[in-house]
Scaffold this active site. Structure first.
Site, short mmCIF file in Angstrom:
data_model
loop_
_atom_site.label_atom_id
_atom_site.label_comp_id
_atom_site.label_asym_id
_atom_site.label_seq_id
_atom_site.Cartn_x
_atom_site.Cartn_y
_atom_site.Cartn_z
N MET A 146 1.18 0.65 1.12
CA MET A 146 0.88 1.53 2.52
C MET A 146 0.22 2.60 1.66
SD MET A 146 4.55 2.85 4.13
CE MET A 146 5.15 1.56 5.36
N ARG B 65 9.49 2.50 1.52
CA ARG B 65 10.22 4.41 1.91
C ARG B 65 11.78 4.35 2.14
NH1 ARG B 65 7.25 4.20 7.63
NH2 ARG B 65 9.32 4.14 8.26
N GLU C 194 2.20 14.87 8.96
CA GLU C 194 0.49 15.43 9.65
C GLU C 194 0.70 15.62 11.09
OE1 GLU C 194 -2.13 12.58 10.15
OE2 GLU C 194 -3.41 14.12 11.23
N ARG D 34 -2.45 4.86 5.41
CA ARG D 34 -2.63 4.57 6.90
C ARG D 34 -4.55 4.72 6.27
NH1 ARG D 34 -0.28 4.10 11.64
NH2 ARG D 34 1.59 4.48 11.39
N THR E 44 5.53 13.95 3.67
CA THR E 44 4.99 11.65 3.83
C THR E 44 4.80 10.96 2.56
OG1 THR E 44 2.55 10.42 4.39
CG2 THR E 44 2.60 13.27 4.15
N ILE E 45 4.97 9.47 2.38
CA ILE E 45 4.32 9.07 1.44
C ILE E 45 3.82 8.84 0.55
CG2 ILE E 45 7.19 7.71 1.13
CD1 ILE E 45 5.72 5.81 2.01
N ASP E 46 2.85 9.07 2.24
CA ASP E 46 1.52 8.68 2.26
C ASP E 46 0.67 10.11 1.58
OD1 ASP E 46 1.64 6.51 3.64
OD2 ASP E 46 0.40 7.28 4.82
O1 F6P Z 1 4.52 7.70 7.28
C1 F6P Z 1 4.18 7.77 7.26
C2 F6P Z 1 4.15 5.47 6.62
O2 F6P Z 1 4.67 5.08 5.77
C3 F6P Z 1 2.47 5.13 6.78
O3 F6P Z 1 2.02 4.38 5.96
C4 F6P Z 1 2.65 3.47 7.25
O4 F6P Z 1 1.74 3.14 7.76
C5 F6P Z 1 3.40 4.20 8.91
O5 F6P Z 1 4.08 4.70 8.11
C6 F6P Z 1 4.60 3.15 9.04
O6 F6P Z 1 4.95 3.26 10.10
P1 F6P Z 1 6.24 2.63 10.57
O7 F6P Z 1 7.88 2.51 10.49
O8 F6P Z 1 5.99 3.03 11.74
O9 F6P Z 1 6.41 0.64 11.41
#
Ligand code: F6P
Length: 342
Positions: free
Chosen positions: A169, A275, A103, A171, A125-127
């Protein structure tokens, strides 16, 4: 053509498969040359590049992460950021840009496209919370990682008669929690879309254990939150896109569940394990299809568009449609999961 590629936002398995596909089709079919921008939009703002050709992409299909690096840099938050992007592209004679991201990254791509930059988006995005595409690559891999973990948590929970809270994860949307919870046989699935009531959760767990279950796994998305006024919960500092650093709801829940039910409870936060690692076959194929479609989109001059999956087919949609609103969990899926609560 000379085509720039960047990967922005949180990484996910399958990014390298997209890069490989864009470069392979571009070089072999269209005689394109490529510029790899380092670390997402930061590379375009600061002119940080790396050489990118078919040779540089050898062996990267199964590799997680991104050979280009990634960041959450937002050019629109930097002084003269968008202008500096344009200068870099002109100096490097880049005709078009393929931006692979979620996004935030695609939101920047959309704004730059309206500003005349020739950019095509690839959804990542994994989300799985991007609109206009049924699914994003990386999601399937993340869910599988979570289900493997939940299966393991079940066996140890059973040995010790425990409740285990598994934080995953997600968000703003609970897709990972919902899919992993259904596939892993969770006793409860808590998602950001539906604020939870700790009393109801504890009643459900107590009833479940009274019926002879002696272990429960509660899956909670990191962005899930209690109903207003029921539990105090605070999230962390903000990033360049204004998102709070999450991770903590699982621990809070474990403490509350143990206190209220008397069941010994533990928390496991899966975090960035979700991830990392190699993409599933499904994600490799989807990422490859997206990459091939993206370079075709560039050569058709369809800028300001994103490639997407709809009804099993790769289509093109306006970037503006992809970032207009978040895709939240389908209530039909919630109803399926709820059959197994209590
Ligand atoms: O890319 C999305 C995400 O994996 C979310 O699910 C998670 O909240 C965020 O990234 C974590 O981000 P970072 O790697 O910056 O801690």
């Amino acid at each position: 053509m000379r085509v720039g590629i960047l990967t922005g936002g949180g990484d996910c398995p399958g990014l390298n498969a997209v890069i490989r596909a864009v470069v392979r089709k571009g070089e072999v079919r269209y005689a394109d040359t490529f510029v790899g921008f380092r670390d997402g939009w930061r590379g375009v703002v600061e002119g940080m590049t790396m050489p990118l050709d078919v040779q540089a992409c050898r062996g990267i299909l199964p590799r997680g992460g991104t050979i280009l690096g990634s960041s959450r840099t937002n050019p629109y938050k930097l002084e003269r950021g968008p202008e500096r992007c344009k200068v870099t592209l002109a100096e490097l004679s880049v005709d078009a840009l393929v931006a692979i991201g979620g996004e935030d990254t695609l939101g920047v791509a959309n704004r730059l496209a309206s500003d005349g930059v020739q950019v095509v988006g690839v959804p990542k995005t994994i989300d799985n919370d991007l609109s206009a595409t049924e699914v994003t690559f990386g999601f399937h891999t993340a869910v599988q990682t979570c289900v493997d973990a939940i299966d393991r948590l079940h066996t140890t929970a059973e040995s010790h008669d425990r409740v285990i809270v598994c934080e995953v994860m997600g968000r703003h949307a609970g897709w990972i929690a919902m899919y992993a919870g259904i596939a892993g046989g969770a006793a409860e699935v808590l998602i950001p879309e539906e604020p939870f009531d700790i009393d109801v959760i504890c009643e459900n767990l107590t009833r479940r254990h009274a019926r002879g279950h002696y272990a429960s796994v509660v899956v909670v998305a990191e962005g899930a939150a209690p109903k207003a006024g029921t539990l105090v919960y605070q999230s962390g500092e903000l990033d360049a896109f204004g998102h709070a650093r999450l991770g903590g709801i699982g621990n809070l829940l474990a403490v509350e569940i143990e206190k209220r039910t008397g069941f010994e409870t533990r928390a496991t936060i899966l975090g960035h394990i979700q991830r990392g690692g190699t993409p599933t076959a499904f994600d490799r194929v989807l990422a490859t299809r997206f990459g091939v479609a993206a370079i075709d989109c560039v050569h058709d001059g369809h800028f300001g568009q994103m490639v997407a999956l709809q009804a099993g087919t790769i289509v093109r949609v306006p970037l503006s449609a992809a970032v207009a609103e978040l895709k939240t969990v389908d209530p039909e899926l919630v109803a399926v999961a709820e059959i197994f609560f209590n």
